[in-house]
Design an enzyme around this catalytic site. Structure first.
Site, PDB file in Angstrom:
ATOM      1  N   CYS A 276      37.197  37.177  45.099  1.00 30.07           N
ATOM      2  CA  CYS A 276      37.974  38.440  44.701  1.00 30.07           C
ATOM      3  C   CYS A 276      38.680  38.827  45.639  1.00 30.07           C
ATOM      4  O   CYS A 276      39.858  38.938  45.410  1.00 30.07           O
ATOM      5  CB  CYS A 276      36.395  39.255  44.728  1.00 30.07           C
ATOM      6  SG  CYS A 276      36.402  40.680  43.515  1.00 30.07           S
TER       7      CYS A 276
ATOM      8  N   ARG B  82      35.194  50.001  36.888  1.00 30.23           N
ATOM      9  CA  ARG B  82      35.323  47.945  37.706  1.00 30.23           C
ATOM     10  C   ARG B  82      34.832  47.275  36.878  1.00 30.23           C
ATOM     11  O   ARG B  82      33.924  48.021  35.398  1.00 30.23           O
ATOM     12  CB  ARG B  82      34.117  48.824  38.911  1.00 30.23           C
ATOM     13  CG  ARG B  82      34.230  49.249  39.922  1.00 30.23           C
ATOM     14  CD  ARG B  82      33.379  48.978  41.128  1.00 30.23           C
ATOM     15  NE  ARG B  82      33.253  48.100  42.020  1.00 30.23           N
ATOM     16  CZ  ARG B  82      34.335  47.319  42.209  1.00 30.23           C
ATOM     17  NH1 ARG B  82      34.768  48.355  42.945  1.00 30.23           N
ATOM     18  NH2 ARG B  82      34.082  46.687  43.019  1.00 30.23           N
TER      19      ARG B  82
ATOM     20  N   HIS C 192      32.695  36.078  41.882  1.00 29.35           N
ATOM     21  CA  HIS C 192      31.880  36.757  42.773  1.00 29.35           C
ATOM     22  C   HIS C 192      30.416  35.661  44.025  1.00 29.35           C
ATOM     23  O   HIS C 192      30.395  34.162  42.791  1.00 29.35           O
ATOM     24  CB  HIS C 192      31.021  37.457  43.124  1.00 29.35           C
ATOM     25  CG  HIS C 192      32.070  38.937  43.208  1.00 29.35           C
ATOM     26  ND1 HIS C 192      32.450  39.598  44.554  1.00 29.35           N
ATOM     27  CD2 HIS C 192      32.282  38.834  42.022  1.00 29.35           C
ATOM     28  CE1 HIS C 192      32.439  40.508  44.523  1.00 29.35           C
ATOM     29  NE2 HIS C 192      32.926  40.180  43.647  1.00 29.35           N
TER      30      HIS C 192
END
Length: 159
Positions: free
Chosen positions: A11, A46, A112
């Site tokens: 990220c 997002r 993630h």
């Protein structure tokens, strides 16, 4: 890389590996220049949710399963290879179907924390690169194959 370092970043770390990125104040910041990518802040919602993609075949890895939660948009330059092509999810957020980037022993991804737990073959690749070996001893992979299959099935379910 000149020093033989292995880099795997997620990220915001992925964004920092590039030439430049936009910080949370909207200011351009220089990156480390380890990947030929530039990251900007996306204008829309997002990117959040499960991702399923096909890792670059040159790496010899099975499909990628992961979870993304970012608003960044990362554009690949001519020397960066896409880490994966998404089947489900947003990946780099550019709309071109790419997810992450790599070059030599530097890897960046928007997937993630659980990316290595969900994709132990990626962890194996990093270990092989770090140890400079072609193979690792066999392991009992039934439990993580069950987890991978469950996450891949979940990613394919309509929202």
């Amino acid at each position: 890389m000149e020093n033989g370092a292995i880099v795997f970043s997620v990220c915001a770390g992925y964004q920092i590996l590039g030439h430049e990125f936009v910080n949370d104040l909207g200011q351009r910041e220089p990156g480390l220049g380890l990947l030929d990518v530039v990251s900007v802040r996306g204008e829309g919602a997002r990117c959040v949710g499960d991702v399923l993609g096909d890792i670059d075949p040159r790496l010899g890895l099975p499909p990628l399963t992961g979870f993304e939660n970012h608003q960044g948009v990362t554009h690949l330059g001519p020397t960066a290879r896409p880490f994966a092509r998404v089947r489900f999810g947003n990946g780099n957020g550019t709309g071109d179907g790419t997810e992450g980037a790599y070059n030599d022993t530097v890897f960046g991804t928007y997937m993630h924390g659980p990316v290595l737990a969900r994709n132990p073959q990626i962890a194996d690749l990093l270990l092989k690169l770090a140890l400079d070996v072609n193979a690792l001893p066999p392991t009992d992979d039934r439990w993580y194959e069950a987890l991978r299959n469950e996450r891949i099935a979940a990613a394919q379910q309509p929202a």
